[in-house]
Design an enzyme around this catalytic site. Structure first.
Site, short mmCIF file in Angstrom:
data_model
loop_
_atom_site.label_atom_id
_atom_site.label_comp_id
_atom_site.label_asym_id
_atom_site.label_seq_id
_atom_site.Cartn_x
_atom_site.Cartn_y
_atom_site.Cartn_z
N SER A 188 -15.76 -36.90 -11.37
CA SER A 188 -15.38 -35.66 -11.33
C SER A 188 -13.70 -35.17 -11.12
O SER A 188 -13.23 -35.96 -10.24
CB SER A 188 -16.37 -34.80 -10.28
OG SER A 188 -15.87 -33.36 -10.30
N CYS B 242 -23.47 -27.84 -2.91
CA CYS B 242 -24.60 -27.23 -3.92
C CYS B 242 -25.77 -26.91 -3.30
O CYS B 242 -26.56 -26.27 -3.76
CB CYS B 242 -24.91 -28.48 -4.78
SG CYS B 242 -23.47 -29.32 -5.74
N ALA C 102 -19.31 -33.99 -13.13
CA ALA C 102 -20.17 -35.17 -12.72
C ALA C 102 -21.57 -34.94 -12.79
O ALA C 102 -22.39 -35.87 -13.20
CB ALA C 102 -19.70 -35.71 -11.29
N THR C 103 -22.06 -33.79 -12.86
CA THR C 103 -23.36 -33.47 -12.82
C THR C 103 -23.87 -33.74 -14.34
O THR C 103 -24.91 -34.25 -14.40
CB THR C 103 -23.63 -31.95 -12.22
OG1 THR C 103 -23.55 -31.83 -10.75
CG2 THR C 103 -25.05 -31.44 -12.75
N ASN D 109 -21.99 -37.89 -0.41
CA ASN D 109 -21.10 -36.97 -0.36
C ASN D 109 -21.56 -36.02 1.09
O ASN D 109 -20.44 -35.38 1.35
CB ASN D 109 -21.19 -35.96 -1.61
CG ASN D 109 -23.04 -35.43 -1.36
OD1 ASN D 109 -23.70 -36.29 -1.45
ND2 ASN D 109 -23.01 -34.20 -1.83
#
Length: 368
Positions: A191, A311, A67-68, A145
């Protein structure tokens, strides 16, 4: 080990694992090769693409490394091609969006970071002021998230459409858990490993008529936007996970809602961070005065949970999301995130409550 970190990654579904095994048995099969083995691999990739794209009912989907990468591709691509220079996003977005926005600001883009309230939801009045005819793109997360709140993406989509701007939806935490909103987004990043698929693959969906410049150059794969060899194993696992997720949306939601109720009852002396509603019930971000979250995570070795985004773990800084909703540094550092899902059991939740209560009580005793 009781695993309660589903926002960081989910366990691999048995169905996804089974789909991947066929492509992990030692056979050589590049899906971009013209021979029979290559064609078989290409067919598997296209079946997976159709499965992942099915909930959108149209448009085009390209596979990415996650997804990043998908978010970077959409945001940088739109801003590179548009004559407009404004990018609008939220203070609680994932680092893949906020860091990209800051990089674009350094290149001369007009970046507007919208505030959120103490509930974690965007200020729609501020959004209406920011999304004007200089705006090229609005980038917003569907489900946060860290605190699980669900943003009013339909309202933001209307604002973007009104001025001719595009909307990028970060659905890493929403895809497979919530229905895909029709006609709202121009780009959606997703993702696999957030929906019980493998780590290492994601996708970017694009609405009909939308184009992007190539980000990775080479063999011209993935519509010329993202060159590189696609892994048949990863694609097959992603496709199987997606095919499983959407028919189970209501079943999975009811299951995690029941688990959330158990957790809230067992940890009633903890304060919820973010709105009660609308939120994804499988994300419980809570705090208790006097608790050191990092220490609690370290001490409860039989329990896997977190203090925020994986992250940003280890940075030593309080969560930018918790700061954005008005928490002090001390409140942010006393907050924990409990993530649970399809494979979490009631017994695991009961055990986790006991472990957290005992660990917090020990901290209180030592502090006294």
């Amino acid at each position: 080990m009781i695993y309660l970190d589903y926002q960081a990654t989910t366990p691999l579904a048995p169905e996804a694992r089974e789909a991947m095994l066929r492509w992990l048995d030692g056979r050589a099969a590049n899906p971009h090769s013209p021979h029979r083995a290559g064609r078989e691999a290409a067919a598997a990739v296209e079946v997976a693409r159709d499965r992942v794209a099915a909930p959108f009912g149209g448009g085009q989907l390209i596979f990415t490394g996650g997804a990043t990468e998908a978010a970077n591709t959409a945001i940088k691509g739109v801003m590179a091609e548009s004559k407009r220079r404004r990018l609008v996003t939220l203070a609680t977005e994932h680092a893949c969006v906020l860091d990209t926005a800051e990089a674009l600001r350094a290149e001369g883009c007009d970046v507007v970071i919208l505030p959120v309230g103490c509930d974690g939801l965007v200020d729609l009045d501020a959004a209406a002021d920011a999304i004007d005819d200089t705006c090229a793109l609005v980038s917003v997360m569907q489900v946060n998230n860290e605190i699980g709140v669900i943003q009013p993406i339909e309202a933001l989509g209307v604002m973007a459409r009104k001025v001719g701007a595009k909307l990028h939806l970060d659905a890493a935490q929403g895809y497979g858990k919530l229905p895909i909103p029709a006609g709202v987004a121009d780009f959606v990043s997703i993702s696999a490993h957030k929906i019980y698929g493998p780590i290492g693959i994601g996708a970017l969906w694009m609405a009909d008529g939308v184009t992007l410049p190539g980000l990775l150059h080479g063999g011209g794969q993935e519509a010329g936007i993202r060159s590189g060899t696609i892994s048949p194993a990863l694609a097959a696992g992603f496709g199987a996970a997606a095919a499983l997720a959407f028919p189970r949306i209501e079943t999975d939601r009811a299951h995690v809602a029941a688990l959330a109720e158990l957790l809230r009852e067992g940890l009633a002396d903890w304060t919820l961070n973010g709105a009660e509603s609308p939120r994804w019930p499988g994300n419980l971000n809570i705090r208790r005065v006097g608790v050191d979250a990092a220490r609690l995570i370290s001490e409860l070795r039989g329990l896997a949970f977190s203090a925020g985004s994986a992250c940003a773990s280890g940075s030593g800084r309080p969560s930018h999301v918790l700061k954005a909703i008005g928490l002090t540094d001390a409140e942010a550092r006393s907050s924990i995130r409990l993530g649970f899902g399809r494979y979490t059991t009631e017994d695991e939740i009961i055990q986790a409550v006991a472990l957290i209560r005992d660990g917090a009580a020990r901290q209180m005793e030592w502090a006294a």
